[in-house]
Design a protein around this motif. Structure first.
Motif, PDB file in Angstrom:
ATOM      1  N   THR A   1     -52.953  33.286  16.372  1.00 40.52           N
ATOM      2  CA  THR A   1     -52.699  32.853  14.747  1.00 40.52           C
ATOM      3  C   THR A   1     -51.049  34.253  14.958  1.00 40.52           C
ATOM      4  N   PHE A   2     -50.539  32.714  14.119  1.00 42.45           N
ATOM      5  CA  PHE A   2     -48.433  32.980  14.891  1.00 42.45           C
ATOM      6  C   PHE A   2     -48.298  33.007  12.750  1.00 42.45           C
ATOM      7  N   GLY A   3     -46.916  34.216  13.118  1.00 39.43           N
ATOM      8  CA  GLY A   3     -46.424  33.990  11.770  1.00 39.43           C
ATOM      9  C   GLY A   3     -45.198  32.498  12.090  1.00 39.43           C
ATOM     10  N   LYS A   4     -44.964  33.085  11.145  1.00 35.57           N
ATOM     11  CA  LYS A   4     -43.752  31.409  10.614  1.00 35.57           C
ATOM     12  C   LYS A   4     -42.186  31.766  12.091  1.00 35.57           C
ATOM     13  N   GLY A   5     -42.246  32.509  12.468  1.00 31.47           N
ATOM     14  CA  GLY A   5     -40.810  32.946  13.566  1.00 31.47           C
ATOM     15  C   GLY A   5     -39.836  33.489  12.870  1.00 31.47           C
ATOM     16  N   THR A   6     -39.101  34.268  13.255  1.00 33.14           N
ATOM     17  CA  THR A   6     -37.668  35.323  12.744  1.00 33.14           C
ATOM     18  C   THR A   6     -36.476  34.022  13.753  1.00 33.14           C
ATOM     19  N   HIS A   7     -35.401  33.430  13.420  1.00 37.40           N
ATOM     20  CA  HIS A   7     -34.446  33.609  13.884  1.00 37.40           C
ATOM     21  C   HIS A   7     -33.605  33.972  14.847  1.00 37.40           C
ATOM     22  N   LEU A   8     -33.840  34.991  15.975  1.00 38.42           N
ATOM     23  CA  LEU A   8     -32.613  35.569  16.119  1.00 38.42           C
ATOM     24  C   LEU A   8     -31.208  35.525  16.928  1.00 38.42           C
ATOM     25  N   ILE A   9     -30.146  35.678  16.215  1.00 34.91           N
ATOM     26  CA  ILE A   9     -28.959  35.310  16.032  1.00 34.91           C
ATOM     27  C   ILE A   9     -28.120  36.251  16.652  1.00 34.91           C
ATOM     28  N   ILE A  10     -27.823  36.602  17.807  1.00 37.23           N
ATOM     29  CA  ILE A  10     -27.383  37.316  18.699  1.00 37.23           C
ATOM     30  C   ILE A  10     -25.170  37.088  18.832  1.00 37.23           C
TER      31      ILE A  10
ATOM     32  N   LYS B   1     -47.644  37.996   8.934  1.00 40.72           N
ATOM     33  CA  LYS B   1     -45.485  37.183   7.879  1.00 40.72           C
ATOM     34  C   LYS B   1     -44.998  38.030   8.661  1.00 40.72           C
ATOM     35  N   GLN B   2     -44.083  36.982   9.131  1.00 40.84           N
ATOM     36  CA  GLN B   2     -42.827  37.522   9.629  1.00 40.84           C
ATOM     37  C   GLN B   2     -41.475  36.960   8.043  1.00 40.84           C
ATOM     38  N   ASN B   3     -41.529  38.457   7.711  1.00 46.76           N
ATOM     39  CA  ASN B   3     -40.839  37.722   6.364  1.00 46.76           C
ATOM     40  C   ASN B   3     -39.086  37.871   6.364  1.00 46.76           C
ATOM     41  N   SER B   4     -38.425  37.956   7.229  1.00 40.61           N
ATOM     42  CA  SER B   4     -36.967  37.438   7.813  1.00 40.61           C
ATOM     43  C   SER B   4     -36.775  35.588   8.241  1.00 40.61           C
TER      44      SER B   4
ATOM     45  N   SER C   1     -31.275  44.726  17.998  1.00 42.07           N
ATOM     46  CA  SER C   1     -32.292  43.071  17.484  1.00 42.07           C
ATOM     47  C   SER C   1     -33.372  44.158  17.333  1.00 42.07           C
ATOM     48  N   ILE C   2     -34.110  44.289  15.639  1.00 42.23           N
ATOM     49  CA  ILE C   2     -35.664  45.148  15.806  1.00 42.23           C
ATOM     50  C   ILE C   2     -36.268  43.952  13.994  1.00 42.23           C
ATOM     51  N   LEU C   3     -36.950  42.968  15.344  1.00 40.70           N
ATOM     52  CA  LEU C   3     -37.453  42.363  14.252  1.00 40.70           C
ATOM     53  C   LEU C   3     -39.010  42.279  14.017  1.00 40.70           C
ATOM     54  N   ASN C   4     -39.730  42.208  12.675  1.00 37.12           N
ATOM     55  CA  ASN C   4     -40.836  43.217  12.236  1.00 37.12           C
ATOM     56  C   ASN C   4     -42.018  42.073  12.030  1.00 37.12           C
ATOM     57  N   CYS C   5     -42.833  42.340  12.031  1.00 41.18           N
ATOM     58  CA  CYS C   5     -43.998  41.969  11.825  1.00 41.18           C
ATOM     59  C   CYS C   5     -45.368  42.112  10.907  1.00 41.18           C
ATOM     60  N   ASP C   6     -46.164  41.401   9.866  1.00 39.52           N
ATOM     61  CA  ASP C   6     -47.034  42.443   9.509  1.00 39.52           C
ATOM     62  C   ASP C   6     -48.117  41.513   9.284  1.00 39.52           C
ATOM     63  N   TYR C   7     -49.645  42.319   9.195  1.00 37.30           N
ATOM     64  CA  TYR C   7     -50.224  41.238   9.587  1.00 37.30           C
ATOM     65  C   TYR C   7     -51.740  42.417   8.147  1.00 37.30           C
ATOM     66  N   THR C   8     -52.639  40.820   8.030  1.00 39.37           N
ATOM     67  CA  THR C   8     -53.990  41.544   7.220  1.00 39.37           C
ATOM     68  C   THR C   8     -55.050  41.276   7.370  1.00 39.37           C
TER      69      THR C   8
END
Lengths: 111, 113
Positions: free
Chosen positions: A100-109, A5-8, A19-26
């Motif tokens: 297994t991939f998360g849905k992604g986070t779109h990073l905008i600089i 899961k990538q919640n953002s 930039s800090i991108l987060n990811c959780d797994y189960t």
């Protein structure tokens, strides 16, 4: 049921900042984790990975941290640059399986 | 110059038609993979192959078929049984299935007419 899961969905960061991108797994069977960067209509590009026997891996401006007890990993990019604007995917792997991939986070600089 | 090539970049399918997406690699990798990406979604595994003449179903194999007759090639056929084929299809490879890092091709966008 999403195992990664990538919640953002998006994150906006000023140029030069971290930039800090987060990811959780189960899934407890995951023992290898990767981050990919993707531009629209292109294939993902491998950035950095980490094995579950480590808690940190660094490559230039990119550092990945793994917290196994929390089933959480994060990607730090410092300093952030305009070319870092893209979608970042977290992926996890158990031995013998595909990714297994998360849905992604779109990073905008932002300048 | 080693890499993964996918063709065509765009592909149009008529209702009831089978179409085949090409994936070729010259990295001498044993393992190859097919993923599908839908808007706002992550990549989902369709099929993978650890070695020539062997392949395994992934999470969403229904309506798809593959072959692995050569190490360099792993074509994906989207059959008429796939009811929602419109997506971005990505091929990847890794040195072997035990090597976790996968390298991706540029992708093929499939659209249904």
């Amino acid at each position: 049921d999403q195992q990664v899961k990538q919640n953002s969905p998006s994150l906006s960061v000023q140029e030069g900042r971290i930039s800090i991108l987060n990811c959780d797994y189960t899934n407890s069977m995951f023992d290898y984790f990767l981050w990919y960067k993707k531009y629209p209509a292109e294939g993902p590009t491998f950035l950095i990975s980490i094995s579950s026997i480590k808690d940190k891996n660094e490559d230039g401006r990119f550092t990945v941290f793994l917290n196994k007890s929390a089933k959480h990993l994060s990607l730090h990019i410092v300093p952030s640059q305009p070319g870092d604007s893209a979608v970042y995917f977290c992926a996890a792997s158990a031995l013998g399986d595909g990714l297994t991939f998360g849905k992604g986070t779109h990073l905008i600089i932002q300048p | 110059d080693g890499g993964i090539t996918q063709s065509p970049k765009y592909l149009f399918r008529k209702e009831g038609q089978n179409v085949t997406l090409s994936c070729e690699q010259n990295l001498n990798h044993d393992a190859m993979y097919w993923y599908r990406q839908d808007p706002g979604q992550g990549l989902r595994l369709i099929y993978y192959s650890q070695i020539v003449n062997d392949f395994q179903k992934g999470d969403i194999a229904e309506g798809y078929s593959v072959s692995r007759e050569k190490k360099e090639s792993f074509p994906l056929t989207v059959t008429s049984a796939q009811k929602n084929p419109t997506a971005f299809y990505l091929c990847a490879s890794s040195i072997n299935v035990g090597s976790r890092t996968q390298y991706f091709g540029p992708g093929t966008r499939l659209l249904v007419l």
